[in-house]
Design a protein around this motif. Structure first.
Motif, PDB file in Angstrom:
ATOM      1  N   GLU A 174      42.268  44.716  46.177  1.00  0.00           N
ATOM      2  CA  GLU A 174      41.302  45.527  46.918  1.00  0.00           C
ATOM      3  C   GLU A 174      40.315  46.209  45.983  1.00  0.00           C
ATOM      4  O   GLU A 174      39.111  46.282  46.256  1.00  0.00           O
ATOM      5  CB  GLU A 174      42.049  46.569  47.756  1.00  0.00           C
ATOM      6  N   VAL A 175      40.807  46.692  44.853  1.00  0.00           N
ATOM      7  CA  VAL A 175      39.929  47.378  43.911  1.00  0.00           C
ATOM      8  C   VAL A 175      38.936  46.402  43.295  1.00  0.00           C
ATOM      9  O   VAL A 175      37.772  46.736  43.021  1.00  0.00           O
ATOM     10  CB  VAL A 175      40.776  48.084  42.832  1.00  0.00           C
TER      11      VAL A 175
ATOM     12  N   ALA B 283      51.110  47.102  43.576  1.00  0.00           N
ATOM     13  CA  ALA B 283      50.061  47.081  42.543  1.00  0.00           C
ATOM     14  C   ALA B 283      49.178  45.839  42.697  1.00  0.00           C
ATOM     15  O   ALA B 283      47.955  45.903  42.485  1.00  0.00           O
ATOM     16  CB  ALA B 283      50.695  47.141  41.159  1.00  0.00           C
ATOM     17  N   GLU B 284      49.781  44.687  43.053  1.00  0.00           N
ATOM     18  CA  GLU B 284      48.983  43.475  43.243  1.00  0.00           C
ATOM     19  C   GLU B 284      47.983  43.649  44.382  1.00  0.00           C
ATOM     20  O   GLU B 284      46.802  43.275  44.269  1.00  0.00           O
ATOM     21  CB  GLU B 284      49.913  42.294  43.526  1.00  0.00           C
TER      22      GLU B 284
ATOM     23  N   TYR C 249      50.445  54.047  38.112  1.00  0.00           N
ATOM     24  CA  TYR C 249      50.087  53.668  39.480  1.00  0.00           C
ATOM     25  C   TYR C 249      49.351  54.799  40.208  1.00  0.00           C
ATOM     26  O   TYR C 249      48.337  54.573  40.874  1.00  0.00           O
ATOM     27  CB  TYR C 249      51.354  53.287  40.238  1.00  0.00           C
ATOM     28  N   ARG C 250      49.878  56.026  40.053  1.00  0.00           N
ATOM     29  CA  ARG C 250      49.251  57.140  40.765  1.00  0.00           C
ATOM     30  C   ARG C 250      47.914  57.529  40.125  1.00  0.00           C
ATOM     31  O   ARG C 250      47.013  58.022  40.799  1.00  0.00           O
ATOM     32  CB  ARG C 250      50.222  58.317  40.819  1.00  0.00           C
ATOM     33  N   ARG C 251      47.776  57.311  38.826  1.00  0.00           N
ATOM     34  CA  ARG C 251      46.463  57.540  38.226  1.00  0.00           C
ATOM     35  C   ARG C 251      45.461  56.509  38.723  1.00  0.00           C
ATOM     36  O   ARG C 251      44.259  56.801  38.872  1.00  0.00           O
ATOM     37  CB  ARG C 251      46.562  57.512  36.697  1.00  0.00           C
TER      38      ARG C 251
ATOM     39  N   ASP D  16      44.437  50.552  35.047  1.00  0.00           N
ATOM     40  CA  ASP D  16      45.776  51.116  35.244  1.00  0.00           C
ATOM     41  C   ASP D  16      46.671  50.176  36.038  1.00  0.00           C
ATOM     42  O   ASP D  16      47.861  50.017  35.742  1.00  0.00           O
ATOM     43  CB  ASP D  16      45.676  52.464  35.957  1.00  0.00           C
ATOM     44  N   LEU D  17      46.103  49.533  37.051  1.00  0.00           N
ATOM     45  CA  LEU D  17      46.919  48.602  37.839  1.00  0.00           C
ATOM     46  C   LEU D  17      47.343  47.395  37.004  1.00  0.00           C
ATOM     47  O   LEU D  17      48.467  46.890  37.149  1.00  0.00           O
ATOM     48  CB  LEU D  17      46.132  48.151  39.072  1.00  0.00           C
ATOM     49  N   GLN D  18      46.466  46.917  36.154  1.00  0.00           N
ATOM     50  CA  GLN D  18      46.845  45.811  35.272  1.00  0.00           C
ATOM     51  C   GLN D  18      47.961  46.226  34.308  1.00  0.00           C
ATOM     52  O   GLN D  18      48.850  45.434  33.987  1.00  0.00           O
ATOM     53  CB  GLN D  18      45.611  45.331  34.491  1.00  0.00           C
ATOM     54  N   GLU D  19      47.935  47.516  33.877  1.00  0.00           N
ATOM     55  CA  GLU D  19      49.018  48.011  33.010  1.00  0.00           C
ATOM     56  C   GLU D  19      50.357  48.013  33.755  1.00  0.00           C
ATOM     57  O   GLU D  19      51.400  47.670  33.195  1.00  0.00           O
ATOM     58  CB  GLU D  19      48.679  49.417  32.528  1.00  0.00           C
ATOM     59  N   VAL D  20      50.321  48.422  35.021  1.00  0.00           N
ATOM     60  CA  VAL D  20      51.544  48.412  35.823  1.00  0.00           C
ATOM     61  C   VAL D  20      52.095  47.002  35.960  1.00  0.00           C
ATOM     62  O   VAL D  20      53.291  46.744  35.782  1.00  0.00           O
ATOM     63  CB  VAL D  20      51.279  49.044  37.213  1.00  0.00           C
TER      64      VAL D  20
END
Length: 945
Positions: free
Chosen positions: A768-769, A762-763, A730-732, A748-752
């Motif tokens: 937003e990303v 994360a969602e 998440y922080r990465r 990375d967010l999808q991995e979380v």
């Protein structure tokens, strides 16, 4: 049966049933070794409740005399001397002396009655009577009496006048017409003005001591009468004559009653300066600290009191109250669920159109052992401060006042263990005059000062332990060795009279045997001296210790025992000399250190400031006899054990240090001090580089200060250690978002979310990303593409070399690489510095350094420092910046060496790079500047070269 029953009942009623009738027997008394119980038997025999048995009484007294010759029960009262019990000449002499004394007393009394008791000069210095505002002269009452006696009485009225007397008129005049001109009574409650200083400069030391004690007693009387202001005045008078610990202590207590906290604090500080560790001073200073709101300091003082007096009820109660106040003052922190507030940030320009989404509240680092909580990705879980949490005045923590619970809050910690009690009873206590030292442990060995056994062969007589009484002792024959071993065993069991007898027999046998072993005879005399010291026979103890020291000069135990005997006899000067000699032999003897401090105070009170001149000469101990200077080399097992212990201690200290640093870092994060938290987490990684939670915590701090590249590196390191760590992913992702790498952020967010689909943060970030990623792709398609640079490729002969000349066509031109020469963060500075290193362009590097403030240089170089970079910076400063702005060069060099990993990189420099550095400092030293001198440059060069 009835007679025995009634006799037993009488014994029970008179002596609490502690002495049965069966124990009034020759055989039982002969076998009994308990002196206290024999005292009770002797009391029963003397009382006559069980009958009169003169022979049994005499037998019991003789047996007690063997065990304890100086027992109080053996003392007999002498009848009062009368004329019949004295000789005629002696009685007549006493009678004449009494008659002379009586006549002298009458003469002195007559002279005192004729002369005034108090001179006029003394009247001024007299203190007034308590409760009044003035002092009445002694002759005033006498004058008033004389006047009353001399005044004439009025004559009685004539009978004819009584006939003319109007009673009604006189009554009216008395009732209503009489006006009293007397002023109303005024209650004067002001405290009498008592002088707080007494001029005693012309008095002797003894007179001063007597006068100071008298003034202190007056203060005590005033204190008992609850007149605390007067008590303070008298205590001040006593202190002005002779400053003493008791007077300062008493005045501090009176000031506490008056609530004069600052005066009380100064008195307590003075007490502790005169006598460090004074219990009353510590306790009263703790009370003052409590009223002043300094509860941590009060708790420290109370713990020191409980170490000295574990049963002090006042200190225990006050410590509990203080701890309660500390817990009340600590802000309560409730555990709350963590939420991340996503804020929309407006873009300031097109180049920086996205910012990382920041959590809405400060967060702290997580514990390494705790599993990550669901839904808590941006923040570490906050935990309420427990009572055991302590920061780094701990012994015992690095600051003077550590956390009050880190060293224990209850008085149970300060209770004496059984081992401590035995040490206090055997001669290692602070009161050297009442404690003694047990017999020597071995013949000629160092041993312990409290040892009564020989080597390891003798035991204390516990069940299941074997006692080898025939163990050899030095050069003594078997018979004498057995006597000595028996004496050691009896000494350890507390049978000092029997041990004394055994040692005496061994000494007599030594003289008869004709052997020559001064060491063994010295130990025998020293052991017998310990028995004498236990029985209170200090004269015999001194004699035996002197004999032992004649045989073995500078022997430690005889010196220490003789010093204790001297101190018991109040021969403080000789005791001081022996204690100082002991400390020359072995400075680690704590009993000698404590006794020297105690006797020094007594000698100062007794002899004044010239007490050292009245001491006997202290012998000089040769180096060969100083035990702390001639330690034997340790064996391999000892060295190995020491190394293992040192390693365990180092590991334990590192673990404790790591815990403290981590807690401090978490506290800094909670308070929003992210830069300070970075330093703490970096130190943690030096101690434990494999701790995953520290990397994620430091990554969070990097995100807060917008150092996204460093945050990404820490997250990568955490994922190497734990490939499934959600916080690291998440922080990465946040770091990639800050670096505008939206594709990596989305990955990375999808991995979380794949690991835990319920993470709402994360969602939201992914949505937003995704929007930002689409916008960036659209902007890249609309905006005109930048013209690509054409790099000419030419064939080069084998012997031709390519140089890093920026003017050559084959080199990587600096102007071909887009360079931001005014960076605002570490990422932009790193990009510009990499461009300069790639082209080897010192001019670009110089412009970059000129636009960077010196304070930010270590921050920008923290992750990009290597030997090539340092060399380029040195060349840029030397060739471009030194002529234009030498003060800026000096400022950059003054902070460059504080960069992380600088010392490691400095060791890896080659000869050319070191030559460039030396050349720069030579040129800088030749420059004349008002901001630095040649010495400043030389001192700075020592940190580089």
């Amino acid at each position: 049966m009835s007679a025995a029953f009634f006799s037993n009942q009488s014994t029970s009623s008179d002596f609490s049933g502690k002495v049965p009738v069966e124990h009034l027997d020759y055989v039982y008394i002969e076998k009994c070794k308990d002196v206290k119980y024999l005292e009770k038997i002797l009391e029963v025999l003397r009382s006559g409740k069980e009958g009169f048995y003169p022979h049994l009484l005499e037998f019991c007294e003789s047996h007690m005399k063997k065990l304890d010759p100086r027992n109080r029960a053996l003392r007999k009262e002498n009848p009062v001397a009368t004329a019949a019990s004295l000789a005629k000449d002696e009685w007549s002499q006493i009678f004449d002396d009494l008659k002379i004394w009586q006549e002298e007393t009458k003469t002195t009394e007559t002279l005192l009655m004729q002369e005034p008791m108090i001179d006029a000069s003394m009247k001024e210095d007299m203190t007034p009577i308590r409760g009044s505002n003035c002092s009445v002269p002694l002759n005033q009452t006498a004058v008033s009496k004389e006047k009353r006696n001399c005044s004439k009485h009025p004559l009685p009225r004539d009978y004819r006048e009584w006939d003319k007397f109007d009673v009604e008129k006189e009554c009216k005049r008395i009732d209503g017409n009489v006006v009293t001109n007397d002023p109303p009574a005024i209650a004067n409650n002001q405290h009498p003005q008592i002088r707080t200083e007494v001029d005693a400069s012309l008095k002797s030391q003894q007179e001063k001591l007597l006068l100071a004690n008298r003034e202190k007693d007056k203060g005590n009387e005033a204190f008992r009468a609850n007149d605390y202001e007067e008590a303070v005045a008298y205590y001040s008078r006593s202190i002005s004559i002779i400053p003493s610990v008791s007077a300062y202590n008493n005045r501090a207590q009176a000031e506490i009653k008056l609530e004069h906290w600052h005066n009380a604090m100064s008195d307590c500080q003075r007490v502790l300066e005169l006598e460090s560790g004074n219990v009353k001073g510590l306790l009263r200073r703790a009370k003052v600290y409590n009223h002043m709101g300094q509860f941590q300091l009060a708790a420290e003082d109370l713990r020191m009191v409980l170490r000295k007096e574990p049963q002090n009820a006042a200190a225990t109660q006050l410590l509990c109250e203080t701890e309660k106040r500390i817990s009340e003052c600590r802000p309560e922190q409730k555990s709350k669920g963590k939420t991340i507030l996503i804020q929309e940030v407006e873009e300031e320009d097109n180049n920086r159109n996205a910012r990382p989404v920041e959590p809405s509240q400060p967060v702290g680092g997580e514990e390494s052992s705790a599993a990550p909580e669901r839904g808590d990705m941006g923040n570490a879980q906050k935990k309420p401060h427990g009572r055991g949490d302590g920061g780094p005045h701990s012994e015992f923590n690095n600051s003077h006042h550590g956390h009050w619970r880190s060293r224990g809050g209850s008085s149970d910690k300060y209770k004496f263990t059984q081992e401590s009690k035995e040490k206090l009873a055997n001669g290692t206590s602070k009161r050297g005059s009442t404690a003694s030292v047990k017999a020597d442990q071995s013949s000629g060995g160092k041993g312990s000062l409290a040892g009564g056994n020989e080597g390891g062969t003798l035991s204390g007589g516990n069940a299941g332990e074997t006692v080898n009484l025939d163990a050899p002792c030095g050069a003594l024959p078997p018979a004498l060795s057995r006597l000595k071993n028996e004496g050691n065993l009896q000494f350890k069991n507390g049978q000092f009279a029997d041990a004394l007898e055994k040692y005496s027999q061994a000494i007599q046998g030594y003289a008869d045997s004709g052997i020559d072993s001064p060491e063994d005879l010295c130990i025998l005399y020293s052991n017998r001296a310990a028995c004498y010291l236990k029985d209170g026979n200090c004269q015999e103890c001194i004699q035996d210790c002197t004999r032992a020291l004649e045989l073995q000069p500078f022997s430690l135990k005889p010196l220490l025992r003789r010093a204790m005997a001297y101190e018991s006899l109040e021969r403080y000067r000789k005791a001081y000399v022996d204690y100082k000699t002991v400390l020359q032999i072995d400075i680690s003897v704590q009993a000698a250190n404590d006794s020297v401090n105690r006797i020094t105070r007594l000698l100062i009170e007794q002899d004044g400031t010239e007490w050292r001149e009245k001491l006997p000469d202290i012998p000089l101990v040769p180096l060969s006899a100083q035990q702390h200077r001639r330690e034997e080399p340790p064996s391999e097992k000892v060295l190995q054990a020491r190394a293992e212990k040192a390693a365990m201690d180092a590991e334990r200290k590192a673990e404790a240090r790591f815990t403290v640093l981590k807690k401090e870092g978490n506290e800094f994060v909670k308070n929003g001090q992210y830069q300070d938290a970075l330093g703490k987490y970096t130190e943690c990684l030096k101690l434990k580089p494999e701790e995953c939670s520290i990397y994620t915590n430091r990554a969070l701090c990097y995100l807060k200060v917008e150092r996204f590249a460093e945050a990404k590196q820490d997250c990568d390191a955490a994922l190497k250690l734990e490939p499934t760590n959600k916080k690291a992913f998440y922080r990465r992702a946040l770091a990639n978002k800050g670096l505008k790498d939206y594709l990596a952020c989305s990955s990375d967010l999808q991995e979380v979310l794949q690991q835990d689909p319920n993470v709402q943060e994360a969602e939201k970030e992914l949505l937003e990303v995704t929007v930002l990623l689409r916008q960036s792709l659209a902007n890249s398609n609309v905006s005109p593409a930048k013209p690509r640079k054409t790099v000419p490729i030419t064939e080069v002969d084998g012997d031709q070399e390519t140089t890093g000349d920026p003017n050559s066509e084959n080199s990587c031109r600096g102007e071909d690489i887009p360079t931001n020469l005014q960076p605002t963060d570490a990422y932009e500075f790193g990009q510009a510095l990499n461009a300069a290193c790639c082209s080897g362009d010192t001019a670009i590097c110089a412009e970059l350094l000129a636009s960077t403030t010196p304070e930010m240089l270590p921050h920008f170089l923290s992750t990009q420092l290597d030997g090539h970079t340092i060399s380029l910076i040195m060349q840029a400063m030397d060739s471009h910046l030194l002529e234009k702005n030498p003060s800026l060069v000096y400022q950059h060099l003054n902070v460059l060496h504080t960069t992380d990993r600088f010392s490691v990189v400095l060791m890896l420099l080659n000869k050319d790079e070191r030559r460039h550095m030396t050349q720069l400092f030579e040129h800088l030293a030749a420059v004349e500047s008002s901001e630095f001198t040649m010495n400043d440059v030389q001192n700075l060069a020592n940190k580089y070269i």
